[in-house]
Design a protein around this motif. Sequence first.
Motif, PDB file in Angstrom:
ATOM      1  N   VAL A 149       0.838  -1.200   0.000  1.00 44.83           N
ATOM      2  CA  VAL A 149       0.000   0.000   0.000  1.00 44.83           C
ATOM      3  C   VAL A 149       0.873   1.251   0.000  1.00 44.83           C
ATOM      4  CG1 VAL A 149      -1.625   1.361   1.381  1.00 44.83           C
ATOM      5  CG2 VAL A 149      -1.974  -1.108   1.121  1.00 44.83           C
ATOM      6  N   ILE A 150       1.903   1.248   0.832  1.00 45.95           N
ATOM      7  CA  ILE A 150       2.791   2.409   0.939  1.00 45.95           C
ATOM      8  C   ILE A 150       3.604   2.590  -0.336  1.00 45.95           C
ATOM      9  CG2 ILE A 150       4.775   3.362   2.171  1.00 45.95           C
ATOM     10  CD1 ILE A 150       3.706   1.859   4.676  1.00 45.95           C
ATOM     11  N   CYS A 151       4.209   1.508  -0.823  1.00 42.23           N
ATOM     12  CA  CYS A 151       5.079   1.602  -2.008  1.00 42.23           C
ATOM     13  C   CYS A 151       4.293   1.981  -3.259  1.00 42.23           C
ATOM     14  CB  CYS A 151       5.807   0.278  -2.230  1.00 42.23           C
ATOM     15  SG  CYS A 151       7.018  -0.104  -0.948  1.00 42.23           S
ATOM     16  N   GLY A 190     -15.591   8.686  -0.064  1.00 37.09           N
ATOM     17  CA  GLY A 190     -15.972   7.415   0.532  1.00 37.09           C
ATOM     18  C   GLY A 190     -14.928   6.341   0.294  1.00 37.09           C
ATOM     19  N   ARG A 191     -14.929   5.329   1.133  1.00 33.22           N
ATOM     20  CA  ARG A 191     -13.961   4.243   1.034  1.00 33.22           C
ATOM     21  C   ARG A 191     -14.277   3.366  -0.177  1.00 33.22           C
ATOM     22  NH1 ARG A 191     -10.392   1.287   4.111  1.00 33.22           N
ATOM     23  NH2 ARG A 191     -10.438  -0.968   3.776  1.00 33.22           N
ATOM     24  N   PRO A 192     -13.312   3.166  -1.063  1.00 35.82           N
ATOM     25  CA  PRO A 192     -13.546   2.318  -2.237  1.00 35.82           C
ATOM     26  C   PRO A 192     -13.817   0.875  -1.822  1.00 35.82           C
ATOM     27  CG  PRO A 192     -11.560   3.648  -2.501  1.00 35.82           C
ATOM     28  CD  PRO A 192     -11.977   3.762  -1.071  1.00 35.82           C
ATOM     29  N   LYS A 243      -7.013  -4.899  -7.232  1.00 37.11           N
ATOM     30  CA  LYS A 243      -6.334  -4.757  -5.938  1.00 37.11           C
ATOM     31  C   LYS A 243      -5.483  -3.493  -5.895  1.00 37.11           C
ATOM     32  CE  LYS A 243      -2.519  -6.954  -5.277  1.00 37.11           C
ATOM     33  NZ  LYS A 243      -1.581  -5.846  -4.944  1.00 37.11           N
ATOM     34  N   THR A 244      -4.741  -3.238  -6.966  1.00 32.08           N
ATOM     35  CA  THR A 244      -3.866  -2.064  -6.993  1.00 32.08           C
ATOM     36  C   THR A 244      -4.671  -0.779  -6.887  1.00 32.08           C
ATOM     37  OG1 THR A 244      -2.231  -3.240  -8.347  1.00 32.08           O
ATOM     38  CG2 THR A 244      -2.111  -0.840  -8.326  1.00 32.08           C
ATOM     39  N   ARG A 245      -5.760  -0.677  -7.661  1.00 29.04           N
ATOM     40  CA  ARG A 245      -6.615   0.514  -7.583  1.00 29.04           C
ATOM     41  C   ARG A 245      -7.212   0.659  -6.183  1.00 29.04           C
ATOM     42  NH1 ARG A 245     -10.288   3.270 -11.943  1.00 29.04           N
ATOM     43  NH2 ARG A 245      -8.666   3.919 -13.372  1.00 29.04           N
ATOM     44  N   LEU A 246      -7.642  -0.439  -5.634  1.00 29.65           N
ATOM     45  CA  LEU A 246      -8.269  -0.409  -4.315  1.00 29.65           C
ATOM     46  C   LEU A 246      -7.297   0.100  -3.264  1.00 29.65           C
ATOM     47  CD1 LEU A 246     -11.001  -1.294  -2.997  1.00 29.65           C
ATOM     48  CD2 LEU A 246      -9.885  -3.461  -2.455  1.00 29.65           C
ATOM     49  N   GLN A 247      -6.023  -0.229  -3.424  1.00 29.51           N
ATOM     50  CA  GLN A 247      -5.027   0.117  -2.416  1.00 29.51           C
ATOM     51  C   GLN A 247      -4.546   1.562  -2.511  1.00 29.51           C
ATOM     52  OE1 GLN A 247      -2.104  -2.979  -3.131  1.00 29.51           O
ATOM     53  NE2 GLN A 247      -2.809  -4.149  -1.366  1.00 29.51           N
ATOM     54  N   VAL A 248      -4.577   2.157  -3.710  1.00 26.88           N
ATOM     55  CA  VAL A 248      -3.943   3.474  -3.852  1.00 26.88           C
ATOM     56  C   VAL A 248      -4.896   4.622  -4.121  1.00 26.88           C
ATOM     57  CG1 VAL A 248      -1.863   2.358  -4.727  1.00 26.88           C
ATOM     58  CG2 VAL A 248      -3.507   3.282  -6.342  1.00 26.88           C
ATOM     59  N   MET A 249      -6.087   4.351  -4.639  1.00 26.02           N
ATOM     60  CA  MET A 249      -6.983   5.442  -5.005  1.00 26.02           C
ATOM     61  C   MET A 249      -7.834   5.873  -3.818  1.00 26.02           C
ATOM     62  SD  MET A 249      -6.004   5.886  -8.026  1.00 26.02           S
ATOM     63  CE  MET A 249      -7.168   7.007  -8.792  1.00 26.02           C
ATOM     64  N   GLY A 280      -6.591   0.946   7.052  1.00 20.19           N
ATOM     65  CA  GLY A 280      -6.245   1.605   5.804  1.00 20.19           C
ATOM     66  C   GLY A 280      -4.977   1.030   5.187  1.00 20.19           C
ATOM     67  N   LEU A 281      -4.066   0.546   6.025  1.00 21.16           N
ATOM     68  CA  LEU A 281      -2.838  -0.077   5.531  1.00 21.16           C
ATOM     69  C   LEU A 281      -3.100  -1.485   5.007  1.00 21.16           C
ATOM     70  CD1 LEU A 281      -0.326   1.013   8.318  1.00 21.16           C
ATOM     71  CD2 LEU A 281      -0.529   1.963   6.016  1.00 21.16           C
ATOM     72  N   TYR A 282      -4.290  -1.996   5.298  1.00 16.72           N
ATOM     73  CA  TYR A 282      -4.639  -3.351   4.851  1.00 16.72           C
ATOM     74  C   TYR A 282      -5.727  -3.329   3.778  1.00 16.72           C
ATOM     75  CZ  TYR A 282      -1.651  -5.670   8.194  1.00 16.72           C
ATOM     76  OH  TYR A 282      -0.542  -6.141   8.875  1.00 16.72           O
ATOM     77  N   ARG A 283      -5.800  -2.216   3.050  1.00 17.18           N
ATOM     78  CA  ARG A 283      -6.721  -2.175   1.914  1.00 17.18           C
ATOM     79  C   ARG A 283      -6.374  -3.296   0.940  1.00 17.18           C
ATOM     80  NH1 ARG A 283      -7.931   3.566  -0.922  1.00 17.18           N
ATOM     81  NH2 ARG A 283      -8.939   4.676   0.796  1.00 17.18           N
ATOM     82  N   GLY A 284      -7.376  -4.033   0.542  1.00 13.63           N
ATOM     83  CA  GLY A 284      -7.137  -5.109  -0.418  1.00 13.63           C
ATOM     84  C   GLY A 284      -6.549  -6.362   0.187  1.00 13.63           C
ATOM     85  N   PHE A 285      -6.473  -6.434   1.537  1.00 17.15           N
ATOM     86  CA  PHE A 285      -5.861  -7.610   2.172  1.00 17.15           C
ATOM     87  C   PHE A 285      -6.630  -8.885   1.848  1.00 17.15           C
ATOM     88  CE2 PHE A 285      -5.546 -10.617   5.715  1.00 17.15           C
ATOM     89  CZ  PHE A 285      -4.183 -10.819   5.749  1.00 17.15           C
ATOM     90  N   GLY A 286      -7.964  -8.824   2.009  1.00 14.45           N
ATOM     91  CA  GLY A 286      -8.773 -10.013   1.732  1.00 14.45           C
ATOM     92  C   GLY A 286      -8.639 -10.441   0.277  1.00 14.45           C
TER      93      GLY A 286
END
Length: 331
Positions: free
Chosen positions: A153-155, A277-279, A263-269, A187-193
């Motif tokens: 998520v950070i990178c 709102g939360r994606p 997953k990538t969009r979910l984590q960064v946008m 928020g750091l675990y967006r897309g974890f599931g």
Amino acid sequence: MAMEAEAVSPQELALADTDINWDRLDKWRFHMIGAVLFTVQQGLLHPTALVKTRMQVAQSVSSSGSSGFKVFSHVLKRDGVVGLYRGFGTSAIGSLPGRVLHLTSLEVSKHMMMKYTQGLDMLPEVTRVGIANGVAGMFSNLVSCVYFVPLDVICQRLMVQGLPGTINCNGALDITRKVVKAEGIRGLYRGFGLTVVTQSPASALWWGVYGAAQHIMWRSLGYGDDEREKRPSHMKMVTVQASAGMVAGACSSVITTPIDTIKTRLQVMDDYDGVGGRPSIVKTTKILLKEDGWWGLYRGFGPRFLNMSLYGTTMIVTYELIKRLSVKKKE
């Protein structure tokens, strides 16, 4: 390919030098050499990962340039070579503990599965090898996701700085602070599931295909049956392992790119539709389909295919080299 020195078959004796088990490794040397060589490999491939991520996050293919080469040229022209390495420092340093966790869980679980499947005489040997490698790949991915998802998520946010819908931040610590402030730790675990559900089977597929492909290649070259003393040359060993890694990487990229894009969009946008709102997975998928149709799910496929094929080749050659350099010295 043997995981044990005792009670092995002629095939396993013939291939003993091509698959080094956990018990034969000097663990300290294994992780130290691995840290250096995998960081070098990661540096060589980082530009392809950056291009892939930017293509996936752009609000439409037409607005960002439809080819990876155009994105690459744009970044290089605007930011120079440094721009191609956005997020690399954080990724390289942050990956070190994760690699220890991943490699240890991979080797231990593969060793255990090879011991277990040796008793399944009703299965062909190539199937046993594929199953053992696949289960080990899935398990190690499950374990390492807990560490690597926040790092991703950070990178990835560092990679896409300046694109519409992203929040400008001043380095990795600033990104972490802003994400936690806005959404908490989750928020750091967006897309974890989504990562766990998709990457674990993908990892199982990668390692399963690699193990089976390598085994088939060795057998087709005559390493098996009664040729107990036959040993492959170093060049032949590298060629077979690199070829098997390329096959595994190519197969995995074709199957997993749509999920990786979501997953990538979910984590960064953060606000790419202007309503806040939360994606969510469903919301992100709908926007992708609306922008570019089903092809939108294959955003960045070219760079990702190249990245995973090259990654599969270089990673496995590096990985097998690390194991050979880390074998315990005979007393």
